[in-house]
Design a protein around this motif. Structure first.
Motif, PDB file in Angstrom:
ATOM      1  N   ARG A  47     -21.764  79.686  64.342  1.00 30.54           N
ATOM      2  CA  ARG A  47     -22.375  80.000  63.044  1.00 30.54           C
ATOM      3  C   ARG A  47     -23.874  79.778  63.065  1.00 30.54           C
ATOM      4  NH1 ARG A  47     -17.599  76.991  61.885  1.00 30.54           N
ATOM      5  NH2 ARG A  47     -16.043  78.344  60.950  1.00 30.54           N
ATOM      6  N   GLU A  48     -24.547  80.490  62.204  1.00 31.38           N
ATOM      7  CA  GLU A  48     -25.969  80.251  61.993  1.00 31.38           C
ATOM      8  C   GLU A  48     -26.123  78.792  61.576  1.00 31.38           C
ATOM      9  OE1 GLU A  48     -28.248  82.199  58.609  1.00 31.38           O
ATOM     10  OE2 GLU A  48     -28.810  83.423  60.350  1.00 31.38           O
ATOM     11  N   GLY A  49     -27.068  78.096  62.203  1.00 29.54           N
ATOM     12  CA  GLY A  49     -27.283  76.680  61.908  1.00 29.54           C
ATOM     13  C   GLY A  49     -26.597  75.741  62.881  1.00 29.54           C
ATOM     14  N   ASP A  50     -25.725  76.267  63.742  1.00 27.29           N
ATOM     15  CA  ASP A  50     -25.021  75.416  64.717  1.00 27.29           C
ATOM     16  C   ASP A  50     -25.963  74.943  65.824  1.00 27.29           C
ATOM     17  OD1 ASP A  50     -22.598  75.684  63.430  1.00 27.29           O
ATOM     18  OD2 ASP A  50     -21.669  76.934  64.969  1.00 27.29           O
ATOM     19  N   THR A  51     -25.744  73.717  66.267  1.00 28.60           N
ATOM     20  CA  THR A  51     -26.378  73.192  67.482  1.00 28.60           C
ATOM     21  C   THR A  51     -25.282  73.085  68.520  1.00 28.60           C
ATOM     22  OG1 THR A  51     -28.035  71.959  66.228  1.00 28.60           O
ATOM     23  CG2 THR A  51     -27.635  71.252  68.497  1.00 28.60           C
ATOM     24  N   LEU A  52     -25.398  73.875  69.591  1.00 26.93           N
ATOM     25  CA  LEU A  52     -24.394  73.923  70.646  1.00 26.93           C
ATOM     26  C   LEU A  52     -24.813  73.027  71.792  1.00 26.93           C
ATOM     27  CD1 LEU A  52     -23.919  77.792  70.717  1.00 26.93           C
ATOM     28  CD2 LEU A  52     -22.586  76.118  69.411  1.00 26.93           C
ATOM     29  N   SER A  53     -23.889  72.220  72.300  1.00 26.44           N
ATOM     30  CA  SER A  53     -24.178  71.301  73.404  1.00 26.44           C
ATOM     31  C   SER A  53     -23.097  71.417  74.460  1.00 26.44           C
ATOM     32  CB  SER A  53     -24.217  69.852  72.913  1.00 26.44           C
ATOM     33  OG  SER A  53     -25.165  69.694  71.889  1.00 26.44           O
ATOM     34  N   THR A  54     -23.527  71.697  75.694  1.00 30.27           N
ATOM     35  CA  THR A  54     -22.586  71.675  76.812  1.00 30.27           C
ATOM     36  C   THR A  54     -22.691  70.317  77.488  1.00 30.27           C
ATOM     37  OG1 THR A  54     -24.253  72.663  78.261  1.00 30.27           O
ATOM     38  CG2 THR A  54     -22.617  74.152  77.299  1.00 30.27           C
ATOM     39  N   GLU A  55     -21.566  69.826  77.946  1.00 36.16           N
ATOM     40  CA  GLU A  55     -21.573  68.561  78.665  1.00 36.16           C
ATOM     41  C   GLU A  55     -21.836  68.822  80.147  1.00 36.16           C
ATOM     42  OE1 GLU A  55     -18.280  66.048  77.722  1.00 36.16           O
ATOM     43  OE2 GLU A  55     -18.861  65.996  75.616  1.00 36.16           O
ATOM     44  N   ARG A  56     -21.984  67.737  80.890  1.00 37.90           N
ATOM     45  CA  ARG A  56     -22.198  67.847  82.326  1.00 37.90           C
ATOM     46  C   ARG A  56     -21.038  68.630  82.944  1.00 37.90           C
ATOM     47  NH1 ARG A  56     -22.057  63.065  86.530  1.00 37.90           N
ATOM     48  NH2 ARG A  56     -20.159  62.773  85.368  1.00 37.90           N
ATOM     49  N   ASN A  57     -21.334  69.507  83.862  1.00 37.59           N
ATOM     50  CA  ASN A  57     -20.347  70.357  84.535  1.00 37.59           C
ATOM     51  C   ASN A  57     -19.670  71.352  83.598  1.00 37.59           C
ATOM     52  OD1 ASN A  57     -20.846  69.054  87.018  1.00 37.59           O
ATOM     53  ND2 ASN A  57     -19.419  67.426  86.450  1.00 37.59           N
ATOM     54  N   VAL A  81     -29.960  75.522  69.613  1.00 40.27           N
ATOM     55  CA  VAL A  81     -29.834  75.604  68.159  1.00 40.27           C
ATOM     56  C   VAL A  81     -29.883  77.075  67.759  1.00 40.27           C
ATOM     57  CG1 VAL A  81     -30.792  74.914  65.935  1.00 40.27           C
ATOM     58  CG2 VAL A  81     -31.000  73.388  67.914  1.00 40.27           C
ATOM     59  N   VAL A  82     -28.867  77.518  67.027  1.00 44.25           N
ATOM     60  CA  VAL A  82     -28.839  78.881  66.494  1.00 44.25           C
ATOM     61  C   VAL A  82     -29.445  78.799  65.100  1.00 44.25           C
ATOM     62  CG1 VAL A  82     -27.418  80.893  65.958  1.00 44.25           C
ATOM     63  CG2 VAL A  82     -26.753  79.357  67.827  1.00 44.25           C
ATOM     64  N   THR A  83     -30.769  78.825  65.066  1.00 39.52           N
ATOM     65  CA  THR A  83     -31.485  78.641  63.808  1.00 39.52           C
ATOM     66  C   THR A  83     -31.234  79.809  62.850  1.00 39.52           C
ATOM     67  OG1 THR A  83     -33.177  77.461  65.035  1.00 39.52           O
ATOM     68  CG2 THR A  83     -33.764  78.181  62.810  1.00 39.52           C
ATOM     69  N   ARG A  84     -31.338  81.020  63.381  1.00 35.53           N
ATOM     70  CA  ARG A  84     -31.132  82.214  62.551  1.00 35.53           C
ATOM     71  C   ARG A  84     -30.619  83.340  63.432  1.00 35.53           C
ATOM     72  NH1 ARG A  84     -35.598  85.426  58.939  1.00 35.53           N
ATOM     73  NH2 ARG A  84     -34.144  86.903  58.044  1.00 35.53           N
ATOM     74  N   TYR A  85     -29.656  84.094  62.914  1.00 37.22           N
ATOM     75  CA  TYR A  85     -29.166  85.273  63.626  1.00 37.22           C
ATOM     76  C   TYR A  85     -28.812  86.312  62.578  1.00 37.22           C
ATOM     77  CZ  TYR A  85     -27.866  87.527  67.919  1.00 37.22           C
ATOM     78  OH  TYR A  85     -27.864  88.362  69.006  1.00 37.22           O
ATOM     79  N   ALA A  86     -29.786  87.130  62.212  1.00 36.73           N
ATOM     80  CA  ALA A  86     -29.599  88.145  61.181  1.00 36.73           C
ATOM     81  C   ALA A  86     -29.525  89.511  61.840  1.00 36.73           C
ATOM     82  CB  ALA A  86     -30.747  88.103  60.177  1.00 36.73           C
ATOM     83  N   TYR A  87     -28.349  90.122  61.810  1.00 36.67           N
ATOM     84  CA  TYR A  87     -28.152  91.465  62.351  1.00 36.67           C
ATOM     85  C   TYR A  87     -27.176  92.207  61.463  1.00 36.67           C
ATOM     86  CZ  TYR A  87     -26.416  95.312  65.159  1.00 36.67           C
ATOM     87  OH  TYR A  87     -26.045  96.563  65.591  1.00 36.67           O
ATOM     88  N   ASP A  88     -27.599  93.362  60.992  1.00 36.44           N
ATOM     89  CA  ASP A  88     -26.749  94.263  60.233  1.00 36.44           C
ATOM     90  C   ASP A  88     -27.042  95.648  60.786  1.00 36.44           C
ATOM     91  OD1 ASP A  88     -25.742  96.133  58.364  1.00 36.44           O
ATOM     92  OD2 ASP A  88     -25.922  94.695  56.732  1.00 36.44           O
ATOM     93  N   ALA A  89     -26.029  96.305  61.304  1.00 35.09           N
ATOM     94  CA  ALA A  89     -26.219  97.609  61.943  1.00 35.09           C
ATOM     95  C   ALA A  89     -26.940  98.605  61.034  1.00 35.09           C
ATOM     96  CB  ALA A  89     -24.866  98.176  62.375  1.00 35.09           C
ATOM     97  N   ASP A  90     -26.781  98.456  59.725  1.00 32.53           N
ATOM     98  CA  ASP A  90     -27.382  99.398  58.777  1.00 32.53           C
ATOM     99  C   ASP A  90     -28.734  98.951  58.233  1.00 32.53           C
ATOM    100  OD1 ASP A  90     -25.121 101.043  59.012  1.00 32.53           O
ATOM    101  OD2 ASP A  90     -24.065  99.886  57.470  1.00 32.53           O
ATOM    102  N   LYS A  91     -29.210  97.763  58.624  1.00 29.75           N
ATOM    103  CA  LYS A  91     -30.458  97.239  58.056  1.00 29.75           C
ATOM    104  C   LYS A  91     -31.373  96.684  59.140  1.00 29.75           C
ATOM    105  CE  LYS A  91     -28.100  96.092  53.791  1.00 29.75           C
ATOM    106  NZ  LYS A  91     -27.623  95.021  52.934  1.00 29.75           N
TER     107      LYS A  91
END
Length: 156
Positions: free
Chosen positions: A60-70, A92-102
């Motif tokens: 989701r927009e606003g998520d902070t994704l963290s991978t662990e070692r390995n 960090v997925v700060t913003r991801y705005a995509y609309d095929a029509d806009k």
């Protein structure tokens, strides 16, 4: 002066209005999903709640994704762009705005706080070449190119 029913109604509705205003933050829109995963991927949402992600888990927009070692994780976004996080990475997925029509509303803002990632562009970057911004501690990357970004000077 007595308290009549018309005066009481707005007071009774206040908790409901507060709940409705908070709901969008608690249920942010999915902008992608985990499509490949080896190891552990944790997401901390904008609401502060952490969750362990699995294949097909929403991002989701606003998520902070963290991978662990390995751990490695590939996220595919709604415009078919993808990012592969390397072990020990924080994105960090700060913003991801995509609309095929806009296309005028296209905007991607990511923050790579540590680790490394590989990205491949999607539909948004093909039509809006300046709509993508990746913040790193070393500087800002802008534009629409597939790339590998590493904050580890010893990475190969």
């Amino acid at each position: 002066m007595p308290f009549d029913q018309r005066q009481r109604l707005p007071i009774l509705l206040l908790p409901l209005v507060a709940l409705l205003l908070a709901a969008p933050a608690a249920h942010a829109q999915a902008v992608g999903s985990v499509q490949d995963l080896r190891g552990t991927l944790v997401s901390r949402g904008a609401d502060g709640v952490s969750r362990v992600l699995a294949l097909n888990s929403p991002v989701r927009e606003g998520d902070t994704l963290s991978t662990e070692r390995n751990s490695y994780a590939r996220v595919v976004f709604k415009d078919d762009a993808d990012i592969t996080l390397q072990p020990g990475s924080v994105l960090v997925v700060t913003r991801y705005a995509y609309d095929a029509d806009k296309p005028q509303q296209d905007k991607v803002e990511l923050g790579l706080a540590q680790g490394a990632m590989r990205s491949n562009i999607g539909k948004l970057a093909r039509r809006s070449t300046e709509a993508t911004v990746i913040q790193t501690p070393m500087g800002v990357l802008k534009g629409s190119a597939s790339m590998v970004v590493s904050l580890d000077p010893n990475a190969h």
